[in-house]
Scaffold this motif. Structure first.
Motif, PDB file in Angstrom:
ATOM      1  N   GLU A 106      44.887  59.354  15.239  1.00 17.36           N
ATOM      2  CA  GLU A 106      45.594  58.459  14.308  1.00 17.36           C
ATOM      3  C   GLU A 106      46.304  57.373  15.111  1.00 17.36           C
ATOM      4  O   GLU A 106      47.500  57.157  14.981  1.00 17.36           O
ATOM      5  N   GLU A 107      45.522  56.674  15.956  1.00 15.80           N
ATOM      6  CA  GLU A 107      46.126  55.740  16.905  1.00 15.80           C
ATOM      7  C   GLU A 107      46.954  54.643  16.240  1.00 15.80           C
ATOM      8  O   GLU A 107      47.833  54.063  16.860  1.00 15.80           O
ATOM      9  N   HIS A 108      46.684  54.363  14.954  1.00 12.89           N
ATOM     10  CA  HIS A 108      47.385  53.290  14.260  1.00 12.89           C
ATOM     11  C   HIS A 108      48.790  53.715  13.827  1.00 12.89           C
ATOM     12  O   HIS A 108      49.557  52.901  13.338  1.00 12.89           O
ATOM     13  N   ASP A 109      49.109  55.001  14.007  1.00  9.97           N
ATOM     14  CA  ASP A 109      50.334  55.525  13.388  1.00  9.97           C
ATOM     15  C   ASP A 109      51.588  54.980  14.056  1.00  9.97           C
ATOM     16  O   ASP A 109      51.711  54.973  15.285  1.00  9.97           O
ATOM     17  N   SER A 110      52.545  54.564  13.242  1.00  9.62           N
ATOM     18  CA  SER A 110      53.723  53.924  13.837  1.00  9.62           C
ATOM     19  C   SER A 110      54.680  54.939  14.462  1.00  9.62           C
ATOM     20  O   SER A 110      55.630  54.547  15.124  1.00  9.62           O
ATOM     21  N   SER A 111      54.433  56.244  14.273  1.00 19.18           N
ATOM     22  CA  SER A 111      55.337  57.195  14.925  1.00 19.18           C
ATOM     23  C   SER A 111      55.113  57.251  16.434  1.00 19.18           C
ATOM     24  O   SER A 111      55.901  57.856  17.150  1.00 19.18           O
ATOM     25  N   PHE A 112      54.072  56.591  16.938  1.00 17.71           N
ATOM     26  CA  PHE A 112      53.909  56.530  18.391  1.00 17.71           C
ATOM     27  C   PHE A 112      54.886  55.530  19.010  1.00 17.71           C
ATOM     28  O   PHE A 112      55.058  55.488  20.220  1.00 17.71           O
ATOM     29  N   LYS A 113      55.492  54.720  18.169  1.00 15.76           N
ATOM     30  CA  LYS A 113      56.475  53.766  18.687  1.00 15.76           C
ATOM     31  C   LYS A 113      57.830  54.440  18.719  1.00 15.76           C
ATOM     32  O   LYS A 113      58.323  54.917  17.704  1.00 15.76           O
ATOM     33  N   GLN A 114      58.438  54.482  19.888  1.00 17.99           N
ATOM     34  CA  GLN A 114      59.803  55.012  19.993  1.00 17.99           C
ATOM     35  C   GLN A 114      60.767  53.860  19.784  1.00 17.99           C
ATOM     36  O   GLN A 114      60.645  52.827  20.424  1.00 17.99           O
ATOM     37  N   GLU A 115      61.729  54.048  18.880  1.00 16.50           N
ATOM     38  CA  GLU A 115      62.610  52.940  18.503  1.00 16.50           C
ATOM     39  C   GLU A 115      63.989  53.021  19.131  1.00 16.50           C
ATOM     40  O   GLU A 115      64.836  52.178  18.888  1.00 16.50           O
ATOM     41  N   GLU A 116      64.238  54.079  19.894  1.00 15.69           N
ATOM     42  CA  GLU A 116      65.563  54.208  20.504  1.00 15.69           C
ATOM     43  C   GLU A 116      65.447  54.476  21.990  1.00 15.69           C
ATOM     44  O   GLU A 116      64.426  54.951  22.458  1.00 15.69           O
ATOM     45  N   GLY A 117      66.516  54.186  22.731  1.00 12.81           N
ATOM     46  CA  GLY A 117      66.486  54.398  24.174  1.00 12.81           C
ATOM     47  C   GLY A 117      65.473  53.455  24.780  1.00 12.81           C
ATOM     48  O   GLY A 117      65.546  52.241  24.586  1.00 12.81           O
ATOM     49  N   VAL A 118      64.500  53.998  25.507  1.00 12.29           N
ATOM     50  CA  VAL A 118      63.413  53.165  26.005  1.00 12.29           C
ATOM     51  C   VAL A 118      62.493  52.898  24.812  1.00 12.29           C
ATOM     52  O   VAL A 118      61.903  53.817  24.262  1.00 12.29           O
ATOM     53  N   ILE A 119      62.419  51.632  24.393  1.00 10.58           N
ATOM     54  CA  ILE A 119      61.623  51.294  23.215  1.00 10.58           C
ATOM     55  C   ILE A 119      60.198  51.006  23.671  1.00 10.58           C
ATOM     56  O   ILE A 119      59.945  50.008  24.334  1.00 10.58           O
ATOM     57  N   TYR A 120      59.280  51.925  23.363  1.00  9.78           N
ATOM     58  CA  TYR A 120      57.910  51.772  23.859  1.00  9.78           C
ATOM     59  C   TYR A 120      56.926  52.328  22.850  1.00  9.78           C
ATOM     60  O   TYR A 120      57.292  53.103  21.975  1.00  9.78           O
ATOM     61  N   ASN A 121      55.678  51.896  22.984  1.00 14.68           N
ATOM     62  CA  ASN A 121      54.622  52.400  22.126  1.00 14.68           C
ATOM     63  C   ASN A 121      53.735  53.323  22.959  1.00 14.68           C
ATOM     64  O   ASN A 121      53.070  52.892  23.893  1.00 14.68           O
ATOM     65  N   ALA A 122      53.755  54.612  22.625  1.00 15.26           N
ATOM     66  CA  ALA A 122      53.042  55.595  23.446  1.00 15.26           C
ATOM     67  C   ALA A 122      51.539  55.336  23.450  1.00 15.26           C
ATOM     68  O   ALA A 122      50.869  55.643  24.429  1.00 15.26           O
ATOM     69  N   ARG A 123      51.011  54.754  22.372  1.00 15.50           N
ATOM     70  CA  ARG A 123      49.580  54.451  22.392  1.00 15.50           C
ATOM     71  C   ARG A 123      49.270  53.414  23.474  1.00 15.50           C
ATOM     72  O   ARG A 123      48.379  53.592  24.293  1.00 15.50           O
ATOM     73  N   ASP A 124      50.049  52.346  23.492  1.00 10.34           N
ATOM     74  CA  ASP A 124      49.780  51.293  24.463  1.00 10.34           C
ATOM     75  C   ASP A 124      50.051  51.776  25.886  1.00 10.34           C
ATOM     76  O   ASP A 124      49.320  51.450  26.819  1.00 10.34           O
ATOM     77  N   MET A 125      51.107  52.572  26.049  1.00 13.35           N
ATOM     78  CA  MET A 125      51.436  53.061  27.381  1.00 13.35           C
ATOM     79  C   MET A 125      50.402  54.086  27.856  1.00 13.35           C
ATOM     80  O   MET A 125      50.158  54.218  29.042  1.00 13.35           O
TER      81      MET A 125
END
Ligand code: ADP
Ligand code: ZN
Length: 740
Positions: free
Chosen positions: A332-351
């Motif tokens: 489910e690569e499109h899922d927005s829960s892979f984006k962390q919105e606090e602390g280090v703000i990053y998208n785990a899919r892209d990383m």
């Protein structure tokens, strides 16, 4: 001294190295590596920091610039394998990209400080020398009770067992075991309790794949052996993407590599865990926020020692210290829960893609509704695409139709149209099951006083309180504030004049139960499903036909496979389209497509009814017409026109603090020093749509730049040069997904 350090500069007689600490620091610090310690790049070390000791990682050569006389010595090297070089490189990369402090990124990889020291030894037992299960080997005068015999039998294979295990497998009490030690039948020993991780067996038989599935699997298996690549596994819901990527996992395991599978909503993936165990013989190692401390510690160490071969988890599983990673799968690569919105703000899919690139191994992105970012990478030839265009075993895709709510007569305080209600009756009459989808938890999103119009809102946020009638509470969905509903209006003190406005799933269930007294409804939301066991129980009850209709939020959109479910009714298909989110259409499409995908997954065909006030909207048209690719193209063109991602770069700044004046001062100062250059524009400062969260006032900037502009460099110079006062925080969000 380790050969790895031989090229490092020396300070006097000793090698100086830099050590990164898992603290909010922007650089590592220099230390001396004493000759009697075997320090190497990546070593986990203890160093003096001020008056205390801190644990960090040897990061590289000394940075210099410190008087060699003043350098302090590393005090100890921890007994752990060093952090792999590619993980150190990854930490630096993530910090550079997200503009987070590198020490804070390191801390994400060292999230279990207790795991840095070995677990305490525990007591185990084995047969004393010369003792076996035959009675002639017994010491003089020792008798064998039945319980003692059972213990000897359990230990007869010569291994040692932990006390608790021995008690369980022999059903003898611990006093029996102690008595056997006193009688010299058993030996007691202290061992390290590193319970070995059960190893998945890739040689077990997988599902028998269809031709299309087999071709995709073979392609992925080849990719696993061929270094870095990114493959989009693009398959409709129910096409067997999981079975296909299992074969890639098997190939990586055979090659002795570690594998990560990232899933959204890890707590709900009971079905996935069961399928993994069936395919590989043992449960996977899991990583998510609900683990106990001892599980976290155990799993972290198992990853570092290379024992944990497959880790399935939420986005933070990406940050573990894998020793020899060889494949990452993002389902489910499109899922927005892979984006962390606090602390280090990053998208785990892209990383994850970056991690694959640094480690030179493949990454698989699976989805039925891939994100525009990913599809654009396919179009540009950077990612490969494998398609599974059909459902497995001839199951057909559900038919999707709109119910035009402008023509449906609805009673007041009613949300279920006559058309949809009829479809529910037909479905139940046919002995099938249905699902009603409304992406709103609780009873009502807003409560107001009919006497004075006052709206009940959160004391800490600019947000309404949501009534949860089942809990008899009002809740803020932004900060977690919760309180019992007041008896009287806080403004006009009127009693009993509150009115609930709008529906949540609880209210919809109330209406449905009133309309269909004989039908068994069940609510499914994050308020009713907390842990994997809850999801397992629900799946079982659906399977046993103890439930006729599920009423739920997006939690039921993903992964569930209910063979008898043939009708999906969407109560408010327009819900996600409001607001200025640049991905509103894309996300609504993805969500509704996912929910629709629950219908008709087995032999009975499924249908989907969308209640909408705008049936002509491109999202509804794409769903009804089943024309996903045309929708993606239209979206792509709209984004291109406005230079929006993935055709331009976007970053957000959020300035926040408790003191509104200080926040405004900082935001205005940033506004005055905003970069001006061609190809880049800065919007703001503007109050955030939710202008206060948890008592912090918030102002936002949006920075848009052409793709060839290095937005990080510009932000670094702009934002980091500002000295902020008064507890104000500036967070940088590269590639923002949330605009609240
Ligand atoms: P997706 O992830 O694409 O939605 P799944 O992998 O969950 O699809 O597969 C859908 C259903 O079909 C699952 O119940 C799965 O076990 C079954 N299935 C898919 N492929 C096969 C196969 N080759 N043999 C047996 N069952 C399969
Ligand atoms: Zn709140």
């Amino acid at each position: 001294m380790d050969p790895g350090l031989s090229t490092y500069p020396r300070a006097g007689q000793q090698v100086a190295v830099s050590v990164l600490l898992p603290l909010p620091l922007v650089t590592p610090y220099d230390y001396l590596a004493p000759d009697d310690l075997s320090v190497e790049p990546g070593s986990y070390v203890e160093v003096p920091l001020g008056a205390r000791q801190a644990t960090g990682v040897v990061w590289g050569p000394a940075r210099g610039g410190v008087d060699p006389e003043k350098l302090r010595e590393i005090s100890a090297v921890l007994d752990l394998p060093p952090m792999p070089a590619n993980l150190r490189e990854f930490v630096d990369w993530v910090a550079g990209y997200t503009l987070a402090r590198v020490g804070t990124v390191l801390r994400m990889t060292m999230s279990v400080p207790k795991a840095l020291s070995p677990p305490k030894p525990v007591t185990a037992y084995r047969l004393a020398p010369g003792i076996d299960t035959k009675s002639e080997s017994l010491p003089d005068g020792v008798r064998l009770t039945e319980a003692r015999k059972r213990v000897l039998q359990v230990l007869a294979d010569g291994t040692s067992r932990l006390a608790a295990d021995l008690v369980r497998t022999s059903s003898a009490s611990s006093s029996v075991i102690r008595g056997m030690v006193d009688a010299d039948l058993l030996q007691q020993l202290a061992i390290q309790d590193e319970e070995p991780v059960a190893q998945p067996d890739p040689a077990l038989a997988g599902a028998i794949l269809s031709d299309v599935q087999a071709a995709a699997a073979a392609d992925l298996v080849t990719a696993v052996a061929a270094g870095y690549s990114v493959t989009l596994l693009d398959g409709v819901t129910g096409s067997g993407k999981t079975e296909v990527y299992f074969e890639a996992i098997a190939a990586a395991l055979i090659a002795g590599k570690q594998v990560i599978v990232l899933l959204p909503e890890i707590a709900l993936t009971a079905d996935w865990l069961g399928r993994f165990e069936k395919r590989f013989g043992v449960p996977p190692v899991v990583w998510h926020s609900d683990l106990s401390m001892s599980e976290r510690r155990h799993n972290w160490r198992a990853v570092l020692y290379g024992q944990a071969k497959l880790v399935v988890g939420a986005r933070s599983a990406l940050m573990l210290p894998y020793r020899d990673l060889g494949l990452i799968v993002i389902d489910e690569e499109h899922d927005s829960s892979f984006k962390q919105e606090e602390g280090v703000i990053y998208n785990a899919r892209d990383m994850a893609v970056v991690r694959g690139h640094i480690g030179d191994f493949p990454v698989i992105l699976a989805s039925a509704t891939p994100s525009l970012e990913t599809v654009d990478n396919v179009w540009r030839g950077r990612y490969r695409r494998l398609s599974l265009p059909e459902r497995f075993a001839g199951a057909s895709m559900p038919s999707i139709a709109a119910i035009d709510m402008r023509n449906e007569p609805l009673d007041r305080q009613s949300w279920l149209s006559p058309n949809l209600a009829r479809a529910v009756s037909e479905t139940i009459a046919a002995g099938e099951q249905a699902m009603l989808f409304l992406n709103r938890r609780g009873y009502a999103p807003l409560t107001l006083c009919r006497a004075c119009g006052h709206r009940l809102d959160c004391p800490q946020c600019t947000a309404w309180l949501v009534e949860h009638r089942l809990l008899d509470r009002l809740q803020c969905h932004h900060c977690g504030y919760s309180a019992p509903p007041p008896k009287t209006c806080p403004t006009c003190e009127a009693e009993g004049r509150f009115a609930a406005c709008g529906p949540g799933v609880e209210r919809l269930a109330e209406e449905a139960r009133a309309k269909f007294p004989d039908v068994r409804f069940e609510i499914m939301s994050s308020d009713t499903i907390h842990k994997p066991a809850d999801a397992i129980a629900l799946v079982r009850r659906m399977g046993a036909r103890e439930i006729d209709v599920l009423i739920g939020t997006q939690i039921m959109a993903k992964g569930f496979h209910f063979p008898l479910l043939t009708l999906v009714g969407v109560i408010d298909a327009d819900l996600g389209l409001a607001g200025g989110d640049l991905r509103a259409a894309e996300r609504t499409y993805q969500l509704l497509h996912q929910v629709s995908g629950r219908a008709g997954r087995a032999d009975r065909p499924g249908r989907v009814l969308l209640q909408t006030y705008q049936p002509e909207h491109p999202v509804m048209q794409a769903l009804i017409g089943g024309d996903r690719d045309k929708f993606i193209e239209t979206e792509a063109n709209a984004r291109k026109l406005h230079n929006m991602p993935p055709y331009g770069r976007l970053a957000a700044l959020i300035v926040s603090g408790r003191n509104e004046r200080a926040v405004d001062d900082a935001a205005n100062a940033l506004g005055r020093s905003a970069p001006r250059r061609e190809g880049l524009s800065v919007l703001g400062p503007a109050p955030a749509p939710i202008s206060v969260i948890r008592g912090r006032h918030r102002r936002r900037f949006l920075v848009r730049a052409r793709k060839d502009i290095n937005i990080q460099d510009i932000l670094r110079r702009w934002v980091f040069s500002l000295k902020v006062k008064g507890g104000v925080r500036i967070s940088v969000d590269i590639d923002p997904y949330s605009f609240m």
